[in-house]
Design an enzyme around this catalytic site. Sequence first.
Site, PDB file in Angstrom:
ATOM      1  N   ALA A 150     -45.837 -86.511 -57.462  1.00 44.34           N
ATOM      2  CA  ALA A 150     -45.202 -86.159 -58.735  1.00 44.34           C
ATOM      3  C   ALA A 150     -46.196 -85.371 -59.588  1.00 44.34           C
ATOM      4  O   ALA A 150     -47.405 -85.573 -59.476  1.00 44.34           O
ATOM      5  CB  ALA A 150     -44.780 -87.425 -59.473  1.00 44.34           C
ATOM      6  N   ASP A 151     -45.679 -84.459 -60.433  1.00 41.87           N
ATOM      7  CA  ASP A 151     -46.571 -83.864 -61.423  1.00 41.87           C
ATOM      8  C   ASP A 151     -46.424 -84.675 -62.709  1.00 41.87           C
ATOM      9  O   ASP A 151     -45.597 -85.573 -62.797  1.00 41.87           O
ATOM     10  CB  ASP A 151     -46.258 -82.378 -61.641  1.00 41.87           C
ATOM     11  CG  ASP A 151     -44.824 -82.136 -62.046  1.00 41.87           C
ATOM     12  OD1 ASP A 151     -44.253 -82.985 -62.765  1.00 41.87           O
ATOM     13  OD2 ASP A 151     -44.253 -81.107 -61.639  1.00 41.87           O
ATOM     14  N   SER A 152     -47.257 -84.352 -63.720  1.00 39.36           N
ATOM     15  CA  SER A 152     -47.267 -85.242 -64.883  1.00 39.36           C
ATOM     16  C   SER A 152     -45.934 -85.238 -65.643  1.00 39.36           C
ATOM     17  O   SER A 152     -45.543 -86.251 -66.203  1.00 39.36           O
ATOM     18  CB  SER A 152     -48.442 -84.948 -65.810  1.00 39.36           C
ATOM     19  OG  SER A 152     -48.805 -83.619 -65.766  1.00 39.36           O
TER      20      SER A 152
END
Lengths: 88, 254
Positions: free
Chosen positions: A44-46
Amino acid sequence: MESGEQEIFDRVVKVIVTKMAESGKPISADRITMDSDFIKDLGADSLTVVELVMGVEDEFGLDEIPESEVEQIRTVGDVVAHLSRQGN
Amino acid sequence: MTPSNDTPTKTAFVTGASRGIGAAIAMRLARDGFVVGVGYRSGEDGAKAVCESIAAEGGRAMPVRVDVTDPESVKDAVAAFVKETGGLDAMVANAGVVENNMAVFTGEEALAAMVETNLSGAFRSAKAAIKPMMRRGGGRIVIISSVAGLMGNPGQAVYSATKAGVIGLAKALARELAPKGILVNVVAPGLIDTGDGGMIEGIPPEHRAAAESLIALGRAGKPEEVSGVVSFLCGADSTYLTGQVVTVDGGMRM
């Protein structure tokens, strides 16, 4: 894992699978453990982490999790621990 | 844009919308099909009048008290609007204050007031919009700057700095939020005659004649000439434009 915790974990996993699919990075439930790091292990990205947290808030009918606590969330276990503290 | 059963009605929140350019933006967004939150800090009567005008034209709007210098106020106001309308598609960070004075006479209080409202307030407004827009799968944020932020005006060192600051803010947000379908742009009005007591956006009154001589179109603009651009940036036709500064100044600065 205690049975209450297991139930929370299962619901969190469901949210993760749905949200990751929506963000174009599908992941299968059997890859997710309490130790899974959202960014390092689940890819996941932030911003997706923010979406995951929002999905968890919706699933458990919670008010917004404070920014200071969201910042501390790294792993699936961190989310489950937060929810357990909330008495879910 | 006509709301249908399939598509949720579009909603927009405008800060500083009780008068001037903000009021014109609220009116225009309503005319273009948005349900509008008319944000005001002290101008409750003005905000109500804007909502009445919108209702008279068949649109829907509600006054929402919001003090952009107070993080909780911004959060609560946007949350209340989202609860009432079901979501947020566009945020227009318009609230601003200006105190004209030479730098040597500009005190700490004026400095803090302009930074808090114009720069921090724009950040807070944009921030409050992010999660509701992510829930919608995208959105539009428009921050109102000024040509002062591009040119620098004498007597407006701090104002110019805050208006330049929001351009950096918008560009960073544009990059940060693009993956989530949130487009962030800036509109920089030039000399706009708001007709409410000589507040000319971006230019101190004593410099008006000199400023007008720089305008290719040879006149000050009207709030309605800004609001149409803002509505375009909030609307369905703007899908490939982000991180940009649209200068609406009659050709003052090219």
